[in-house]
Design an enzyme around this catalytic site. Structure first.
Site, PDB file in Angstrom:
ATOM      1  N   GLU A 298       2.041   1.768  -3.606  1.00  0.00           N
ATOM      2  CA  GLU A 298       1.357   2.135  -4.183  1.00  0.00           C
ATOM      3  C   GLU A 298       0.725   4.131  -4.007  1.00  0.00           C
ATOM      4  O   GLU A 298       1.256   4.767  -5.540  1.00  0.00           O
ATOM      5  CB  GLU A 298       0.127   1.196  -3.305  1.00  0.00           C
ATOM      6  CG  GLU A 298      -1.375   2.239  -4.467  1.00  0.00           C
ATOM      7  CD  GLU A 298      -2.326   2.542  -3.928  1.00  0.00           C
ATOM      8  OE1 GLU A 298      -3.274   3.719  -3.772  1.00  0.00           O
ATOM      9  OE2 GLU A 298      -2.994   1.536  -2.891  1.00  0.00           O
ATOM     10  N   HIS A 299       1.317   4.646  -2.446  1.00  0.00           N
ATOM     11  CA  HIS A 299       1.414   5.826  -2.807  1.00  0.00           C
ATOM     12  C   HIS A 299       2.102   6.437  -3.293  1.00  0.00           C
ATOM     13  O   HIS A 299       2.381   7.748  -3.937  1.00  0.00           O
ATOM     14  CB  HIS A 299       1.945   6.204  -1.406  1.00  0.00           C
ATOM     15  CG  HIS A 299      -0.143   6.220  -1.122  1.00  0.00           C
ATOM     16  ND1 HIS A 299      -0.753   6.820   0.002  1.00  0.00           N
ATOM     17  CD2 HIS A 299      -1.437   5.442  -0.494  1.00  0.00           C
ATOM     18  CE1 HIS A 299      -1.670   6.918   0.387  1.00  0.00           C
ATOM     19  NE2 HIS A 299      -2.028   5.392   0.081  1.00  0.00           N
TER      20      HIS A 299
ATOM     21  N   GLU B 189      -3.949   8.735   7.231  1.00  0.00           N
ATOM     22  CA  GLU B 189      -4.903   6.930   6.813  1.00  0.00           C
ATOM     23  C   GLU B 189      -5.633   5.980   7.621  1.00  0.00           C
ATOM     24  O   GLU B 189      -6.533   5.908   7.986  1.00  0.00           O
ATOM     25  CB  GLU B 189      -4.737   7.118   5.197  1.00  0.00           C
ATOM     26  CG  GLU B 189      -5.680   5.848   4.337  1.00  0.00           C
ATOM     27  CD  GLU B 189      -5.220   5.624   3.269  1.00  0.00           C
ATOM     28  OE1 GLU B 189      -5.637   4.069   2.498  1.00  0.00           O
ATOM     29  OE2 GLU B 189      -3.400   5.620   3.058  1.00  0.00           O
TER      30      GLU B 189
ATOM     31  N   HIS C 132       0.963  -1.340   0.314  1.00  0.00           N
ATOM     32  CA  HIS C 132       0.065   0.004   0.003  1.00  0.00           C
ATOM     33  C   HIS C 132       1.037   1.106  -0.012  1.00  0.00           C
ATOM     34  O   HIS C 132       0.768   2.659  -0.800  1.00  0.00           O
ATOM     35  CB  HIS C 132      -1.016   0.051   1.547  1.00  0.00           C
ATOM     36  CG  HIS C 132      -1.855   1.508   1.658  1.00  0.00           C
ATOM     37  ND1 HIS C 132      -0.933   2.457   2.202  1.00  0.00           N
ATOM     38  CD2 HIS C 132      -2.688   1.612   0.638  1.00  0.00           C
ATOM     39  CE1 HIS C 132      -2.380   3.515   2.636  1.00  0.00           C
ATOM     40  NE2 HIS C 132      -3.338   2.632   1.646  1.00  0.00           N
TER      41      HIS C 132
END
Length: 416
Positions: free
Chosen positions: A49-50, A126, A46
């Site tokens: 991905e950012h 997040e 993840h």
């Protein structure tokens, strides 16, 4: 029907032409997700991905963000347990731009150290946002209780400590180890011919190189049990369910129909019993999660603390009614029609088609047409579903998670 091709570098490309629409959706799918991560780098898929949106050799982060905005298209990404997908959806006239942009961020991202440091703070926020969403917390707690010793039980986003510990070197190593042609699928759906799609794909991705081994995970071992996370909030959020089926299980379609009857809409058994007849919850539903090696079926609802025991008993009661039989012809017909309608209506959207064909090819290594899928659904009988219910909905295999102002977990013996 989707068609599969290979680029000169060996990368798989799948294309479904949709001549009746004006859009094209493109997705680069990486076989990289939380299921393949070790404990010390939990959340790195993840995180990466950012980072792929933070700058390449020829575009900075602002230029990446503006590329699709300026033509009325969209660029985004998501990370799951078994994959990461970077995708665009734009008018057919901007198809070449879409592939240019996707290939640039996928192949040429710089992963600069200063950007890594800044993005950690974004991901921590997040995580904070997610922790303020109790239904999501309950779902992740359910998975962690079901798979306590397997990566399927970990949150995709990771934890604050694991994210803080990830270094720029970790990201570079993970990027190089997992993002390679043999671990990538390019999925394209919309108003473009397969010939044109493959030509553009070869132009932008034909030189993409890298050697990676397909990731492997342990066979998951499930565990029955209950768990709770205390939060000082107004409602108790409940997940009650069981180990279920993988994506390749023979009963995959029967499990979808069973889930639909149990909690797939306003006419479902859970919604009618929990909300309409008893007023215990605003929302009550069931869902099926299937991965390559395992899955689960889960019922969810929320209520005020003094109604928690009643709610859990009612959900358990509806599950046991399914086991004891009584699925009617009318329920099965309605469930089949709901799934048929959802599937066919969804297939009118290029983004939905791209998602379906890309994920199937990446995780299963095969493709199914809409017609084949519908044939599988329509072939399920009441006997199939009742046999499946007896196999899956066993109280000895039950898992319960609760998030709210509860001091200790409910014992499963209290509800069955």
């Amino acid at each position: 029907m989707a068609q599969k091709f290979k680029l000169t570098n060996g990368m798989d490309v799948v294309v479904e032409q949709m001549a009746g629409c004006r859009s094209v959706a493109c997705g680069l799918w990486a076989r990289a997700g939380s299921a393949w991560e070790s404990d010390n780098i939990a959340g790195i898929s993840h995180f990466l991905e950012h980072m792929l949106f933070k700058g390449t050799e020829k575009r900075n982060a602002q230029q990446i963000a503006a590329a699709m905005d300026d033509v009325g298209g969209m660029l985004n990404a998501f990370t799951g347990k078994e994959c990461t997908c970077y995708y665009t959806r734009a008018l057919d006239e901007h198809f070449s731009l879409s592939l240019d942009l996707l290939s640039d961020i996928y192949v040429h991202s710089q992963l600069r150290e200063q950007e890594c440091k800044l993005e950690k703070d974004v991901i921590i926020e997040e995580i904070n946002m997610y922790e303020d969403t109790p239904d999501d917390v309950a779902g992740d707690l359910f998975a962690a209780t079901l798979w306590p010793r397997h990566s399927y039980g970990r949150s995709v986003i990771g934890g604050k400590e694991s994210v803080q510990a990830i270094t720029q070197t970790d990201l570079h190593d993970y990027y190089r180890r997992n993002y390679a042609p043999c671990n990538t699928v390019l999925a394209i759906a919309g108003n473009v011919t397969p010939k044109a799609a493959v030509y553009e794909a070869e132009h932008y991705l034909g030189d993409f190189a890298g050697i990676a081994k397909a990731p492997k995970s342990k066979i998951p071992q499930t565990k029955s049990g209950s768990s709770a996370i205390y939060k000082d909030i107004e409602q108790m959020h409940v997940c009650l369910g069981f180990p279920a089926v993988s994506e390749e299980d023979d009963d995959f379609y029967a499990a979808h129909l069973l889930t639909n009857i149990l909690g797939g809409g306003m006419s479902s058994r859970l919604f009618q019993e929990v909300r309409e007849k008893r007023g215990l919850s605003y929302s009550a539903y069931a869902y099926l999660i299937s991965y390559a090696r395992d899955g689960y079926l889960c019922a969810y609802a929320s209520t005020r603390p003094q109604k928690l025991h009643e709610l859990v008993k009612v959900i358990a009661g509806e599950l046991q009614k399914i086991v004891s039989g009584g699925i009617t012809d009318a329920e099965l017909i309605a469930a089949k029609q709901q799934i048929k309608g959802s599937l066919l209506l969804g297939w009118e959207n290029s983004g939905n088609v791209m998602n379906a064909i890309g994920k199937r090819l990446l995780t299963l290594g095969k493709l199914y047409s809409v017609q084949e899928t519908l044939e599988h659904v329509m072939a399920v009988s009441i006997e199939d579903m009742e046999n499946l219910a007896k196999r899956l909905l066993d109280p000895q295999k039950a898992v319960l998670s609760v998030v709210g102002a509860l001091d200790k977990p409910l014992e499963l013996s209290e509800i069955w």
